[in-house]
Design an enzyme around this catalytic site. Structure first.
Site, PDB file in Angstrom:
ATOM      1  N   ASN A   7       1.214  -0.782  -0.199  1.00  0.00           N
ATOM      2  CA  ASN A   7      -0.417   0.126  -0.145  1.00  0.00           C
ATOM      3  C   ASN A   7       0.874   1.077   0.062  1.00  0.00           C
ATOM      4  OD1 ASN A   7      -1.698   1.908   0.663  1.00  0.00           O
ATOM      5  ND2 ASN A   7      -2.563   1.461   2.405  1.00  0.00           N
ATOM      6  N   ARG A  98      -2.573  -1.618  -3.489  1.00  0.00           N
ATOM      7  CA  ARG A  98      -3.318  -0.389  -3.183  1.00  0.00           C
ATOM      8  C   ARG A  98      -2.740   0.256  -4.999  1.00  0.00           C
ATOM      9  NH1 ARG A  98      -3.563   4.406  -0.019  1.00  0.00           N
ATOM     10  NH2 ARG A  98      -5.977   5.229  -1.111  1.00  0.00           N
ATOM     11  N   HIS A 186     -10.589   6.605  -2.050  1.00  0.00           N
ATOM     12  CA  HIS A 186     -10.711   6.060  -1.084  1.00  0.00           C
ATOM     13  C   HIS A 186     -11.907   4.924  -1.371  1.00  0.00           C
ATOM     14  CE1 HIS A 186      -9.864   9.786   1.075  1.00  0.00           C
ATOM     15  NE2 HIS A 186      -8.598   8.831   1.299  1.00  0.00           N
ATOM     16  N   GLY A 218      -6.075  13.073   4.174  1.00  0.00           N
ATOM     17  CA  GLY A 218      -7.293  13.244   3.253  1.00  0.00           C
ATOM     18  C   GLY A 218      -8.912  12.663   3.712  1.00  0.00           C
ATOM     19  N   ARG A 247      -5.457  19.829   2.541  1.00  0.00           N
ATOM     20  CA  ARG A 247      -5.402  19.965   1.232  1.00  0.00           C
ATOM     21  C   ARG A 247      -6.741  21.194   1.511  1.00  0.00           C
ATOM     22  NH1 ARG A 247      -5.699  14.271  -1.219  1.00  0.00           N
ATOM     23  NH2 ARG A 247      -5.035  13.508   0.420  1.00  0.00           N
ATOM     24  N   ARG A 291      -4.670  16.317  15.401  1.00  0.00           N
ATOM     25  CA  ARG A 291      -4.632  16.037  16.942  1.00  0.00           C
ATOM     26  C   ARG A 291      -3.973  17.572  17.231  1.00  0.00           C
ATOM     27  NH1 ARG A 291      -1.759  10.470  16.265  1.00  0.00           N
ATOM     28  NH2 ARG A 291      -1.773  12.181  14.548  1.00  0.00           N
ATOM     29  N   GLY A 337      -8.088   8.236  10.722  1.00  0.00           N
ATOM     30  CA  GLY A 337      -8.588   8.514  11.912  1.00  0.00           C
ATOM     31  C   GLY A 337      -8.652   9.891  12.424  1.00  0.00           C
ATOM     32  N   GLY A 339     -12.306  10.626  11.653  1.00  0.00           N
ATOM     33  CA  GLY A 339     -13.089   9.395  11.468  1.00  0.00           C
ATOM     34  C   GLY A 339     -13.662   9.153  13.229  1.00  0.00           C
ATOM     35  N   GLU A 390      -7.959  -1.169   4.991  1.00  0.00           N
ATOM     36  CA  GLU A 390      -7.742  -1.167   3.460  1.00  0.00           C
ATOM     37  C   GLU A 390      -6.491  -2.338   3.305  1.00  0.00           C
ATOM     38  OE1 GLU A 390      -6.610   2.816   3.769  1.00  0.00           O
ATOM     39  OE2 GLU A 390      -7.641   3.567   2.278  1.00  0.00           O
TER      40      GLU A 390
HETATM   41  P1  ADP Z   1      -3.662   8.557   6.138  1.00  0.00           P
HETATM   42  O1  ADP Z   1      -5.033   9.301   6.274  1.00  0.00           O
HETATM   43  O2  ADP Z   1      -2.608   8.881   6.164  1.00  0.00           O
HETATM   44  O3  ADP Z   1      -3.977   7.141   6.765  1.00  0.00           O
HETATM   45  P2  ADP Z   1      -5.010   8.593   9.049  1.00  0.00           P
HETATM   46  O4  ADP Z   1      -6.265   8.178   8.635  1.00  0.00           O
HETATM   47  O5  ADP Z   1      -3.740   8.403   9.966  1.00  0.00           O
HETATM   48  O6  ADP Z   1      -4.058   9.146   8.017  1.00  0.00           O
HETATM   49  O7  ADP Z   1      -5.724   9.834   9.280  1.00  0.00           O
HETATM   50  C1  ADP Z   1      -4.785  11.099  10.102  1.00  0.00           C
HETATM   51  C2  ADP Z   1      -5.715  12.358  10.804  1.00  0.00           C
HETATM   52  O8  ADP Z   1      -6.228  11.290  12.151  1.00  0.00           O
HETATM   53  C3  ADP Z   1      -4.797  13.156  11.618  1.00  0.00           C
HETATM   54  O9  ADP Z   1      -5.312  14.249  11.439  1.00  0.00           O
HETATM   55  C4  ADP Z   1      -4.513  13.033  13.359  1.00  0.00           C
HETATM   56  O10 ADP Z   1      -4.498  14.071  13.757  1.00  0.00           O
HETATM   57  C5  ADP Z   1      -5.995  12.187  13.295  1.00  0.00           C
HETATM   58  N1  ADP Z   1      -5.981  11.718  14.319  1.00  0.00           N
HETATM   59  C6  ADP Z   1      -5.664  10.514  14.866  1.00  0.00           C
HETATM   60  N2  ADP Z   1      -5.858  10.217  15.644  1.00  0.00           N
HETATM   61  C7  ADP Z   1      -6.921  11.744  16.428  1.00  0.00           C
HETATM   62  C8  ADP Z   1      -7.364  12.139  17.524  1.00  0.00           C
HETATM   63  N3  ADP Z   1      -6.960  10.941  18.588  1.00  0.00           N
HETATM   64  N4  ADP Z   1      -7.890  12.285  17.750  1.00  0.00           N
HETATM   65  C9  ADP Z   1      -8.776  13.635  16.474  1.00  0.00           C
HETATM   66  N5  ADP Z   1      -7.544  13.579  15.462  1.00  0.00           N
HETATM   67  C10 ADP Z   1      -6.864  12.152  15.397  1.00  0.00           C
END
Ligand code: ADP
Length: 412
Positions: A7, A98, A186, A218, A247, A291, A337, A339, A390
């Site tokens: 991936n 992927r 996605h 994203g 973005r 975060r 992350g 969601g 994924e």
């Molecule tokens: P990618 O799209 O690169 O796979 P992720 O699905 O890991 O990324 O998501 C990354 C996002 O999730 C970042 O904005 C990160 O700050 C957010 N995130 C991760 N943990 C938390 C949390 N506990 N609270 C709020 N946002 C979070």
């Protein structure tokens, strides 16, 4: 069957090895081995992290930005050293990739042939941050495992049945004929989450109207009916739709015309602004990481608060759009992350949709339980948090394709 999944992201390379034998279980299996390579801190240094199911771990830094070299190095840890999980490389039965862009032609997982490789190459122009990395992964595996089948699983495939009214942009029709249309992205995650939701709700996927919110770096939404995506927020590129980490998402195209007319903004700069300097980062001036935005809000940073408010507003208005495309809603799903982890984002979105009987259990929401229905018993619309898988979805697609090939071969 041992299935290796690759991936590739623009500055990461993730990989997993699964063992999947007689049937696809209801819940994802843990990989025997997983590895992540990260170039995001420094382009010349690759940070490699490997973990096995038995708990062995390896962390190293390599001074290279060559993806094929790093892939070869990473795969060595499968059959050598303390993270070894197979006796030799020939134990791998199939490799799944992927692939971000499959264009109009590729609507299902596909065995990679020279023709498919050529198509992925031709689509690099539409996904310049991803398809070249996917191709490098495919070529690295060809060198290491020349006779093992490779499968491409496309992020665009799940959206391939979008109705024309959702897929065609209201610009001159000849541009559509040239391939300028909504593709959506996605898809691997949206599809996995839709299936998982049906399973968690004990319902037939075909009977559900779903909105899946993939909120990571994203972000995109999919409106899903009969198990297919019928509308989605990302478009011709992964830049359209929701506000994201760096973005912009959708903006008035007139802004782009205006900026291009300014002397100092050329196309590359515009690309930089919209893809890497906008979103949460662009508004807060701090970071594209949710975060960090939350920490800054707690310290009273008003621009971080504005970035958060725009993020939630963009999410709500786009959920409204997906809702209209679906004509109703059985479940709203949060993944990625943000969601999966941000109780604040979920709480505010759900509050905004109370008028369609979205009601969540606040205590449950605060705990961010994954693969769980967090709505109140009397709510008409279910709200779920689903941990996206994924790589597992790619592995199951490979498994199914190999089974089909085996039975066809058996019958021949
Ligand atoms: P990618 O799209 O690169 O796979 P992720 O699905 O890991 O990324 O998501 C990354 C996002 O999730 C970042 O904005 C990160 O700050 C957010 N995130 C991760 N943990 C938390 C949390 N506990 N609270 C709020 N946002 C979070």
């Amino acid at each position: 069957m041992k299935i290796l999944v690759l991936n590739a992201g623009s500055s990461t390379q993730k990989s997993c090895l699964y063992e999947l034998n007689d049937a696809v279980p209801d819940s994802p299996l843990s990989p025997l081995w997983k590895a992540t390579v990260d170039w995001s801190h420094h382009q010349e240094f690759a940070k490699i992290k490997v973990e096995t199911a038995s708990g062995e771990q390896l962390e190293e830094e390599l001074q290279t930005n060559s993806r094929p070299d790093v892939i070869a190095y990473m795969l060595d840890t499968l059959w050598q050293g303390k993270t070894q999980v197979i006796a030799n490389i020939d134990e791998i039965n199939v490799v799944g990739h992927r692939v971000v862009h499959g264009g109009e032609k590729y609507r299902d997982a596909t065995i990679i042939t020279p023709e498919v490789k050529e198509a992925i190459k031709n689509l690099c122009v539409l996904a310049p941050a991803h398809n070249p990395a996917n191709l490098q992964g495919i070529e690295a595996i060809e060198k290491l495992l020349p006779i093992i089948p490779q499968v491409a699983v496309f992020d665009t495939a799940f959206h391939s049945q979008l109705p024309l009214a959702a897929a065609v942009y209201p610009i001159p029709y000849y541009l559509f004929e040239q391939g300028i249309r909504r593709y959506g992205f996605h898809g691997i995650s949206h599809e996995y989450c839709a299936k998982k939701t049906a399973q968690l709700l004990n319902r037939d996927l075909a009977s559900l109207r779903l909105i899946t919110c993939h909120l990571g770096n994203g972000c995109s939404l999919a409106a899903i009916r009969n198990g297919h995506s019928i509308d989605t927020t990302m478009g011709f590129t992964p830049l359209e739709g929701l506000m994201m980490g760096t973005r912009s998402g959708s903006v008035d195209p007139g802004i782009l015309i205006h900026l291009l007319r300014q002397q100092e903004i050329n196309v590359n700069k515009l690309d930089e602004i919209l893809n890497r300097e906008s979103g949460l980062k662009g508004i807060s001036g701090l970071s594209g990481d949710m975060r960090e935005i939350m920490i800054a809000i707690e310290k009273g940073n008003l621009r971080a608060k504005l970035a958060f408010d725009i993020f939630v507003h963009s999410l709500c208005r786009n959920i409204g759009a997906m809702l209209a495309s679906l004509g109703g809603l059985d479940a709203l799903i949060f993944t990625g992350g943000i969601g999966e982890n941000s109780q604040d984002v979920r709480a505010l979105v759900c509050e905004a949709f109370e008028f369609i009987n979205v009601k969540i259990d606040r205590d449950k929401n605060a705990k961010s339980p994954v693969d769980c229905d967090i709505s109140l018993a009397n709510a008409k619309v279910r709200v779920l948090i689903v941990h996206t898988e994924e790589d597992w979805q790619i592995a199951t697609e490979c498994w199914k394709l190999m089974r089909v090939m085996k039975s066809e071969f058996g019958q021949a």
